[in-house]
Design a protein around this motif. Structure first.
Motif, mmCIF file in Angstrom:
data_model
loop_
_atom_site.group_PDB
_atom_site.id
_atom_site.type_symbol
_atom_site.label_atom_id
_atom_site.label_comp_id
_atom_site.label_asym_id
_atom_site.label_seq_id
_atom_site.Cartn_x
_atom_site.Cartn_y
_atom_site.Cartn_z
ATOM 1 N N SER A 103 3.430 -60.549 -44.247
ATOM 2 C CA SER A 103 2.805 -59.273 -44.616
ATOM 3 C C SER A 103 1.363 -59.155 -44.144
ATOM 4 O O SER A 103 0.787 -58.078 -44.234
ATOM 5 C CB SER A 103 2.840 -59.095 -46.145
ATOM 6 N N THR A 104 0.796 -60.247 -43.702
ATOM 7 C CA THR A 104 -0.608 -60.215 -43.276
ATOM 8 C C THR A 104 -0.807 -61.003 -41.981
ATOM 9 O O THR A 104 -0.006 -61.876 -41.641
ATOM 10 C CB THR A 104 -1.548 -60.818 -44.345
ATOM 11 N N THR A 105 -1.880 -60.668 -41.284
ATOM 12 C CA THR A 105 -2.336 -61.447 -40.128
ATOM 13 C C THR A 105 -3.729 -61.966 -40.458
ATOM 14 O O THR A 105 -4.625 -61.184 -40.774
ATOM 15 C CB THR A 105 -2.362 -60.583 -38.854
ATOM 16 N N LYS A 106 -3.879 -63.288 -40.409
ATOM 17 C CA LYS A 106 -5.157 -63.902 -40.744
ATOM 18 C C LYS A 106 -5.840 -64.376 -39.473
ATOM 19 O O LYS A 106 -5.164 -64.766 -38.521
ATOM 20 C CB LYS A 106 -4.956 -65.114 -41.675
ATOM 21 N N MET A 107 -7.146 -64.363 -39.463
ATOM 22 C CA MET A 107 -7.885 -64.835 -38.292
ATOM 23 C C MET A 107 -9.162 -65.556 -38.709
ATOM 24 O O MET A 107 -9.805 -65.193 -39.708
ATOM 25 C CB MET A 107 -8.212 -63.674 -37.349
ATOM 26 N N VAL A 108 -9.485 -66.603 -37.965
ATOM 27 C CA VAL A 108 -10.755 -67.310 -38.148
ATOM 28 C C VAL A 108 -11.361 -67.516 -36.763
ATOM 29 O O VAL A 108 -10.646 -67.785 -35.793
ATOM 30 C CB VAL A 108 -10.588 -68.661 -38.881
ATOM 31 N N VAL A 109 -12.684 -67.388 -36.671
ATOM 32 C CA VAL A 109 -13.390 -67.475 -35.392
ATOM 33 C C VAL A 109 -14.364 -68.643 -35.432
ATOM 34 O O VAL A 109 -15.055 -68.861 -36.443
ATOM 35 C CB VAL A 109 -14.159 -66.164 -35.099
ATOM 36 N N PHE A 110 -14.411 -69.401 -34.321
ATOM 37 C CA PHE A 110 -15.326 -70.537 -34.203
ATOM 38 C C PHE A 110 -16.161 -70.388 -32.943
ATOM 39 O O PHE A 110 -15.704 -69.860 -31.929
ATOM 40 C CB PHE A 110 -14.549 -71.857 -34.125
ATOM 41 N N GLU A 111 -17.388 -70.890 -33.010
ATOM 42 C CA GLU A 111 -18.275 -70.913 -31.854
ATOM 43 C C GLU A 111 -19.307 -72.013 -32.075
ATOM 44 O O GLU A 111 -19.768 -72.204 -33.211
ATOM 45 C CB GLU A 111 -18.972 -69.561 -31.664
ATOM 46 N N ASP A 112 -19.660 -72.725 -30.999
ATOM 47 C CA ASP A 112 -20.615 -73.846 -31.079
ATOM 48 C C ASP A 112 -20.185 -74.878 -32.121
ATOM 49 O O ASP A 112 -21.021 -75.508 -32.789
ATOM 50 C CB ASP A 112 -22.021 -73.340 -31.402
ATOM 51 N N GLY A 113 -18.863 -75.019 -32.286
ATOM 52 C CA GLY A 113 -18.333 -75.984 -33.230
ATOM 53 C C GLY A 113 -18.329 -75.529 -34.669
ATOM 54 O O GLY A 113 -17.857 -76.256 -35.559
ATOM 55 N N ASN A 114 -18.836 -74.314 -34.938
ATOM 56 C CA ASN A 114 -18.950 -73.821 -36.305
ATOM 57 C C ASN A 114 -18.031 -72.626 -36.566
ATOM 58 O O ASN A 114 -17.778 -71.819 -35.672
ATOM 59 C CB ASN A 114 -20.391 -73.382 -36.606
ATOM 60 N N PHE A 115 -17.569 -72.534 -37.803
ATOM 61 C CA PHE A 115 -16.878 -71.332 -38.259
ATOM 62 C C PHE A 115 -17.885 -70.186 -38.330
ATOM 63 O O PHE A 115 -18.990 -70.367 -38.836
ATOM 64 C CB PHE A 115 -16.293 -71.593 -39.653
ATOM 65 N N ILE A 116 -17.512 -68.992 -37.815
ATOM 66 C CA ILE A 116 -18.452 -67.872 -37.885
ATOM 67 C C ILE A 116 -17.864 -66.613 -38.532
ATOM 68 O O ILE A 116 -18.608 -65.719 -38.923
ATOM 69 C CB ILE A 116 -19.026 -67.503 -36.498
ATOM 70 N N HIS A 117 -16.508 -66.525 -38.656
ATOM 71 C CA HIS A 117 -15.958 -65.294 -39.214
ATOM 72 C C HIS A 117 -14.511 -65.518 -39.656
ATOM 73 O O HIS A 117 -13.784 -66.309 -39.053
ATOM 74 C CB HIS A 117 -16.000 -64.170 -38.176
ATOM 75 N N ALA A 118 -14.101 -64.800 -40.702
ATOM 76 C CA ALA A 118 -12.702 -64.799 -41.156
ATOM 77 C C ALA A 118 -12.333 -63.387 -41.576
ATOM 78 O O ALA A 118 -13.185 -62.625 -42.044
ATOM 79 C CB ALA A 118 -12.510 -65.766 -42.328
ATOM 80 N N ALA A 119 -11.071 -63.048 -41.399
ATOM 81 C CA ALA A 119 -10.591 -61.729 -41.831
ATOM 82 C C ALA A 119 -9.099 -61.799 -42.097
ATOM 83 O O ALA A 119 -8.381 -62.620 -41.511
ATOM 84 C CB ALA A 119 -10.889 -60.670 -40.762
ATOM 85 N N ILE A 120 -8.638 -60.953 -43.003
ATOM 86 C CA ILE A 120 -7.209 -60.826 -43.285
ATOM 87 C C ILE A 120 -6.813 -59.374 -43.058
ATOM 88 O O ILE A 120 -7.377 -58.457 -43.672
ATOM 89 C CB ILE A 120 -6.881 -61.271 -44.721
ATOM 90 N N ILE A 121 -5.870 -59.177 -42.144
ATOM 91 C CA ILE A 121 -5.402 -57.839 -41.768
ATOM 92 C C ILE A 121 -4.063 -57.593 -42.458
ATOM 93 O O ILE A 121 -3.139 -58.409 -42.324
ATOM 94 C CB ILE A 121 -5.262 -57.748 -40.233
ATOM 95 N N PRO A 122 -3.910 -56.481 -43.201
ATOM 96 C CA PRO A 122 -2.692 -56.276 -43.999
ATOM 97 C C PRO A 122 -1.487 -55.794 -43.190
ATOM 98 O O PRO A 122 -0.784 -54.855 -43.588
ATOM 99 C CB PRO A 122 -3.153 -55.220 -45.022
ATOM 100 N N ILE A 123 -1.237 -56.415 -42.049
ATOM 101 C CA ILE A 123 -0.069 -56.103 -41.223
ATOM 102 C C ILE A 123 0.523 -57.416 -40.743
ATOM 103 O O ILE A 123 -0.210 -58.313 -40.328
ATOM 104 C CB ILE A 123 -0.431 -55.246 -39.986
#
Length: 345
Positions: free
Chosen positions: A214-234
Motif C-alpha cells: 500500500s505504500t512506497t518508502k524511500m530513503v536517500v543517502f549522500e556522503d555516507g549519511n542519511f539525508i531524507h526519508a519519505a513514505i508515499i501512499p501508493i
C-alpha cells in the motif's frame, strides 16, 4: 544454543506480516538465519493499524509459525515500521568539554546527541532514530569521529526521524498483546538500506525505493549519511485495483494477471498478445490485450516514480545522485520496473 542468542525481527506491512529468526554465535560474528515466516496482514492499512483485534490475531499467527520453526518461545523481537507519517528534521546539539585536558570521550558524544534530541517535536510525534551527520570541534567542521580529539566545544549535527506517536503505540500494542516484548523500533526502509546498499553507494549518493503493498518508502543517502526519508501512499495494491477496474474483473483475477503477464512498460509488449481471463477464473470469458494491461500498470508506475522524484526535488537531488536508484520490495519484482525507473527518474 542459548536462548538469549536468538534474535527475532517483525516487519508489519500492509499486506504481509513477516518474522525472521537468527542465531548469533560467539565464535562467528555473522548471523545464521534460522527461518522466516509470513502471513496475511489483517487489520493493517498502509502500515497503520485499523483493527487492533485483527492485527493482533495476524501477528499471533505469525508468531506461532515462527516458534514452531525454531522450536522454542520467542519472547522479544525488533520491530520494523514502514507506514504512517514519517518526518525527518535537522537538529544540532552543543556541549562544552569540561575536562582540563579537553580530550573528547564517549560520554561527550552522548551528551551532544542528547542535546540534539531536545528539539521540540511536532505535536503527537516521537523520535525513533537519531542519525549523526557529522561533528564540529571548535571551528573544525565535518568531523566523523571526534573521540580522542582536543577541544572546548563539541557540536553534533543530526537528523531526527520521527513518527506519529499514536501509530507507533497502536502497532506496539499489537506486539505486546501477542506476548512479545520489543527490543527497539526501526524504520523499515532504513533497515533495508543496511542490507541493500553498499558503503560506496551511500558515499556517492543514492536513493533506496521500497515498493510495498500500500505504500512506497524511500530513503536517500549522500556522503555516507542519511539525508531524507519519505513514505508515499501508493503501492502495488493500487496497480492491482487499476487492473481490476480496467478489465472489469475481480481483484483476485487482476492480481493473477499482474503477476503472470504484467509489465511496468507498455512499449515492449505486442498488441496481438492476448490474455484469456478464463485461465484464472471459469466465470471470466473475455480476452484482453496484454498491452492494455501494461498501459494500465505503466500509468500507476509513472505516478509512483513521479512522486519519488518530487521528494528528490524537495531536497534538490533530482537527477543528482551518481549511484542512482536501488529498488527493493515486492512491487520491485514486476518486469520492466528497473527500465521504468530509468525512464521516469
Amino acid at each position: 544454543m542459548a536462548r538469549e542468542h536468538i534474535i527475532a525481527s517483525i516487519d508489519i506491512g500492509s499486506t504481509k506480516i513477516r518474522m525472521v529468526m537468527a542465531q548469533l554465535n560467539r565464535e562467528d560474528p555473522a548471523l545464521q538465519i534460522l527461518g522466516a515466516v509470513e502471513v496475511e496482514a489483517n487489520g493493517i492499512n498502509k502500515g497503520v493499524v485499523t483493527d487492533l483485534d485483527d492485527a493482533t490475531s495476524s501477528l499471533s499467527l505469525c508468531l506461532e509459525e515462527a516458534e514452531k520453526m525454531v522450536g522454542r518461545p520467542i519472547e522479544s523481537a525488533w520491530l520494523g515500521i514502514s507506514g504512517g507519517s514519517i518526518i525527518s528534521q535537522l537538529s544540532k546539539g552543543v556541549v562544552a568539554i569540561a575536562r582540563t585536558s579537553g580530550e573528547i570521550q564517549e560520554d561527550d558524544l552522548r551528551r551532544a546527541l542528547a542535546a540534539a534530541e531536545m528539539i521540540a517535536a511536532p505535536p503527537n510525534y516521537e523520535n525513533i532514530h537519531t542519525l549523526v551527520q557529522s561533528y564540529n570541534v571548535d571551528s573544525q567542521t565535518g568531523v566523523k569521529d571526534p573521540i580522542g580529539m582536543t577541544g572546548i566545544r563539541l557540536e553534533s549535527e543530526t537528523i531526527l526521524i520521527m513518527a506519529l506517536a499514536s501509530q507507533i503505540k497502536n502497532i506496539t500494542k499489537c506486539v505486546f498483546r501477542a506476548g512479545v516484548s520489543i527490543e527497539d523500533v526501526v524504520l523499515g526502509p532504513l533497515a533495508a538500506s543496511e542490507v541493500a546498499l553498499t558503503s560506496k553507494q551511500k558515499e556517492l549518493g543514492t536513493v533506496l525505493v521500497d515498493i510495498g503493498g500500500s505504500t512506497t518508502k524511500m530513503v536517500v543517502f549522500e556522503d555516507g549519511n542519511f539525508i531524507h526519508a519519505a513514505i508515499i501512499p501508493i503501492g502495488s495494491i493500487h496497480i492491482t485495483s487499476d487492473i481490476a477496474i480496467g478489465l472489469r474483473s475481480s481483484i483476485d483475477v487482476a492480481e493473477q494477471v499482474k503477476l503472470e503477464y504484467g509489465n511496468a512498460l507498455a512499449k515492449p509488449i505486442q498488441k496481438r498478445d492476448m490474455i484469456v481471463l478464463s485461465e484464472f477464473d471459469d466465470n471470466e470469458t473475455e480476452e484482453v490485450s496484454r498491452k492494455q494491461v501494461a498501459q494500465i500498470i505503466e500509468a500507476r508506475v509513472e505516478e509512483i516514480f513521479h512522486r519519488v522524484d518530487a521528494e528528490l526535488k524537495k531536497i534538490k537531488r533530482s537527477g543528482r545522485l551518481p549511484a542512482g536508484v536501488v529498488l527493493v520490495g515486492g512491487g520491485a519484482k514486476l518486469p520492466g520496473m528497473v527500465e521504468a525507473s530509468k525512464q521516469y527518474l
